[in-house]
Scaffold this active site. Sequence first.
Site, PDB file in Angstrom:
ATOM      1  N   TYR A  33      12.839 151.758  62.675  1.00 30.03           N
ATOM      2  CA  TYR A  33      12.430 151.741  61.131  1.00 30.03           C
ATOM      3  C   TYR A  33      12.796 153.001  60.605  1.00 30.03           C
ATOM      4  CZ  TYR A  33       8.902 154.871  62.556  1.00 30.03           C
ATOM      5  OH  TYR A  33       8.067 156.240  62.838  1.00 30.03           O
ATOM      6  N   ARG A  52      20.473 157.993  59.750  1.00 30.72           N
ATOM      7  CA  ARG A  52      19.614 157.912  60.997  1.00 30.72           C
ATOM      8  C   ARG A  52      19.527 156.437  61.085  1.00 30.72           C
ATOM      9  NH1 ARG A  52      14.279 161.056  60.918  1.00 30.72           N
ATOM     10  NH2 ARG A  52      13.535 159.510  59.812  1.00 30.72           N
ATOM     11  N   ARG A 100      10.800 134.429  74.404  1.00 31.27           N
ATOM     12  CA  ARG A 100      10.832 135.659  75.298  1.00 31.27           C
ATOM     13  C   ARG A 100      11.382 135.820  76.631  1.00 31.27           C
ATOM     14  NH1 ARG A 100       7.652 138.392  78.689  1.00 31.27           N
ATOM     15  NH2 ARG A 100       6.738 140.395  77.969  1.00 31.27           N
ATOM     16  N   LYS A 149      14.471 156.355  66.140  1.00 26.57           N
ATOM     17  CA  LYS A 149      13.224 156.031  65.507  1.00 26.57           C
ATOM     18  C   LYS A 149      12.840 154.462  65.824  1.00 26.57           C
ATOM     19  CE  LYS A 149      11.248 157.070  60.897  1.00 26.57           C
ATOM     20  NZ  LYS A 149      10.153 157.906  61.470  1.00 26.57           N
ATOM     21  N   GLU A 182       6.600 167.847  69.078  1.00 27.92           N
ATOM     22  CA  GLU A 182       6.609 167.877  67.492  1.00 27.92           C
ATOM     23  C   GLU A 182       5.187 167.098  67.417  1.00 27.92           C
ATOM     24  OE1 GLU A 182       9.651 164.718  66.425  1.00 27.92           O
ATOM     25  OE2 GLU A 182       9.237 163.619  68.412  1.00 27.92           O
ATOM     26  N   LEU A 207      12.341 163.649  67.256  1.00 22.72           N
ATOM     27  CA  LEU A 207      13.270 162.987  66.285  1.00 22.72           C
ATOM     28  C   LEU A 207      13.681 163.728  65.513  1.00 22.72           C
ATOM     29  CD1 LEU A 207      13.520 159.956  65.022  1.00 22.72           C
ATOM     30  CD2 LEU A 207      11.889 160.631  63.492  1.00 22.72           C
TER      31      LEU A 207
HETATM   32  N1  PLP Z   1       8.917 163.108  64.251  1.00 21.74           N
HETATM   33  C1  PLP Z   1       8.225 162.100  64.537  1.00 21.74           C
HETATM   34  C2  PLP Z   1       7.908 161.616  65.746  1.00 21.74           C
HETATM   35  C3  PLP Z   1       8.305 161.112  63.257  1.00 21.74           C
HETATM   36  O1  PLP Z   1       7.669 160.221  63.506  1.00 21.74           O
HETATM   37  C4  PLP Z   1       8.454 161.544  61.888  1.00 21.74           C
HETATM   38  C5  PLP Z   1       8.415 160.855  61.023  1.00 21.74           C
HETATM   39  O2  PLP Z   1       8.042 159.823  60.939  1.00 21.74           O
HETATM   40  C6  PLP Z   1       9.391 162.901  62.088  1.00 21.74           C
HETATM   41  C7  PLP Z   1       9.113 163.731  62.915  1.00 21.74           C
HETATM   42  C8  PLP Z   1       9.659 163.520  60.613  1.00 21.74           C
HETATM   43  O3  PLP Z   1      10.800 162.816  60.357  1.00 21.74           O
HETATM   44  P1  PLP Z   1      11.315 162.515  58.676  1.00 21.74           P
HETATM   45  O4  PLP Z   1      11.417 163.988  58.101  1.00 21.74           O
HETATM   46  O5  PLP Z   1      12.629 161.942  58.637  1.00 21.74           O
HETATM   47  O6  PLP Z   1      10.261 161.642  58.249  1.00 21.74           O
END
Ligand code: PLP
Length: 293
Positions: A33, A52, A100, A149, A182, A207
């Site tokens: 997503y 991304r 499935r 993501k 994070e 991420l």
């Molecule tokens: N880290 C995680 C785990 C996230 O889910 C997100 C955004 O949803 C981010 C960092 C920040 O990413 P972005 O700046 O692309 O929204």
Amino acid sequence: MPRYAYVNGRYVPHGDAAVHIEDRGFQFADGVYEVVSIHQGRLVDEAGHLDRLQRSLGELRLDAPMSRRALSLVMRELIRRNRVRNGLIYLQITRGVAPRDFKFPKDTAPTLVMTTRRIAGAASATLSDDDGVSVITIPDIRWKRRDIKTVALLPQALGKQKAADAGAFEAWQVDDDGYVTEGCSSNAWIVTKEGVLVTRPATNDILNGITRQSILAIAEREGYGFEERPFTVAEALDAREAFLTSATTYVKPITRVDGKSIGNGHPGSLSSSLRGHYVTFAESDRAERYVAG
Ligand code: PLP
């Protein structure tokens, strides 16, 4: 005014939007997503988010449902139909509907859905003293490909609920060696006593936020010192400032970590300055570079 969602080629009333129960997103979290901010009618950092998305799809060997240019046009059409000036667009692609079975299905079309949400008022460039938020720290229990993501967000849902239960805005996830990876939906930053910005390098451990990348570019342009390296919770508690970044929050100052004040307990000057620069960027044409091809 009716609100529409986009589902596999059709703009449908939001309340009627649905995918099949055997969609692999529902069965296996087999999907990816993106969330893109809409700022005064512009898509912020659209090119970065589509880059991304393409990378996430590639890492999961998932086919793109349409060209990048077509995706961009559908996003704009949904925003237009829903008359969103400020808010966000959510886009999800899964491996589609199939009986499935863990193995990838053959000849199955991917599922593509998009929704928008209005958020009242554009993010304000200026910050008042009470605009800081609290974070708690929790163990990072996720898999080892956090750079993708995916829609597999259960650890983050548990973490966010824990934060909410503690009256905090976000939970910072901490690896087995005591270093912050994070937030559950944001990247983590500190400013050291020497005024150096620190954020974790973009490896498979986190991420690579699109907002993170823009903030690093702004820091470089403005001549702010920065280091991409892991930092511990102890280092965060001793920092001059802390903040988080994401597409939905831009730059959000953190004034408490695990209940303890950071710096003087108010949003820091560097956090506020970066937020101002980011809002200026969001309002510029550069944030909405046209996506071709
Ligand atoms: N880290 C995680 C785990 C996230 O889910 C997100 C955004 O949803 C981010 C960092 C920040 O990413 P972005 O700046 O692309 O929204």
